[in-house]
Design an enzyme around this catalytic site. Sequence first.
Site, PDB file in Angstrom:
ATOM      1  N   GLY A 111       9.919  16.367 -48.442  1.00  0.00           N
ATOM      2  CA  GLY A 111       9.182  17.554 -49.251  1.00  0.00           C
ATOM      3  C   GLY A 111       7.906  18.215 -48.116  1.00  0.00           C
ATOM      4  O   GLY A 111       6.970  19.039 -49.261  1.00  0.00           O
ATOM      5  N   ALA A 124      22.511  13.053 -51.834  1.00  0.00           N
ATOM      6  CA  ALA A 124      20.754  12.896 -51.200  1.00  0.00           C
ATOM      7  C   ALA A 124      20.140  13.038 -52.267  1.00  0.00           C
ATOM      8  O   ALA A 124      18.895  13.904 -52.215  1.00  0.00           O
ATOM      9  CB  ALA A 124      20.459  13.535 -49.987  1.00  0.00           C
ATOM     10  N   LYS A 147      10.029  24.067 -39.030  1.00  0.00           N
ATOM     11  CA  LYS A 147       8.798  22.313 -39.251  1.00  0.00           C
ATOM     12  C   LYS A 147       8.080  22.709 -37.582  1.00  0.00           C
ATOM     13  O   LYS A 147       7.492  22.570 -37.570  1.00  0.00           O
ATOM     14  CB  LYS A 147       9.551  21.288 -38.549  1.00  0.00           C
ATOM     15  N   SER A 199      15.071  12.735 -37.307  1.00  0.00           N
ATOM     16  CA  SER A 199      16.357  12.582 -37.302  1.00  0.00           C
ATOM     17  C   SER A 199      16.961  14.370 -36.754  1.00  0.00           C
ATOM     18  O   SER A 199      17.867  14.148 -36.245  1.00  0.00           O
ATOM     19  CB  SER A 199      17.524  12.929 -38.769  1.00  0.00           C
TER      20      SER A 199
END
Length: 306
Positions: A164, A191, A36, A61
């Site tokens: 996504g 999920a 990320k 989160s």
Amino acid sequence: MPCLEGSYSLNVNVFRRATTFIKTLAFLCSYSGAFKFRGACNAIFSLDGDQAAKGVVTHSSGNHAAALSLAAKLRGIPAYVVIPKNAPKCKIENVKRYGGQIIWSEPTVQSRESVATKVLQETGAALIHPYNDGRIISGQGTISLEILEQAPQIDTIIVPISGGGLISGVALAAKSINPSIRVLAAEPRGANDAAQSKAAGEIVRLPETNTIADGLRAFLGSLTWPIVRDFVDDVIVVEDKEILEAMKLCYEILKVAIEPSGAIGLAAVLCDSFQKNPRWKDCSNIAIILSGGNVDLGVLWDSFGR
């Protein structure tokens, strides 16, 4: 810094420009514990001086929250991070370590977004959405460029999916280099909104999620959904117990510290729905993206014992 705006034409140069910058900071990915950081860096350093001075705000989160906090720290600007109260302790500590200012929300996407909007109004900071943002998507796409530069024989890439952003960047960049390459998403059954969305042909939002993969509980966004719909070949749904088994393999054999959300790609490759599916029998050179090594070890050991 490059970003995607509206059009999803497969222009590899967008990702190559991002790669040139992000490679200079790649060693910091190990500090944030997830890929990320690539998207966060691309977004932070895309801001002009006036925008950056007011800081950035996001909701997450954990992994994007930490990545954005670290990228903001590198640029010397404030990061306001909305985190759900049930986020793993280790991810919360990462945000604090990198100087992010935490604002709590309830553990729902709706609450996260509502609190982020309020912080945005109060601070005037720039919103960096955790996945529904062209700068995030193009930053994440640099992973594909590096994979295919180092291993051009790869015919299949398997990527975790949640909101996504990661898989959108990976799919666009990979298919701009090799249109015939397969990009498969890995998703927990508790999920599995992406799998349901692909089947329905429209975004499906679940009333609740229930999975050990805490980083994979978000839903597809308005930018990521069309990319997932058109460029992701399929979604492999796995059980939590399969994720835990994949984590054990990573720790015991690969000696890689990985969280459930990061191990799901390996779980997907090992599961029967992939192994016994004739559609994938000719997948011979597979790249699995393991993104996320932030895990509360106490929770992990308890999970292994159940």
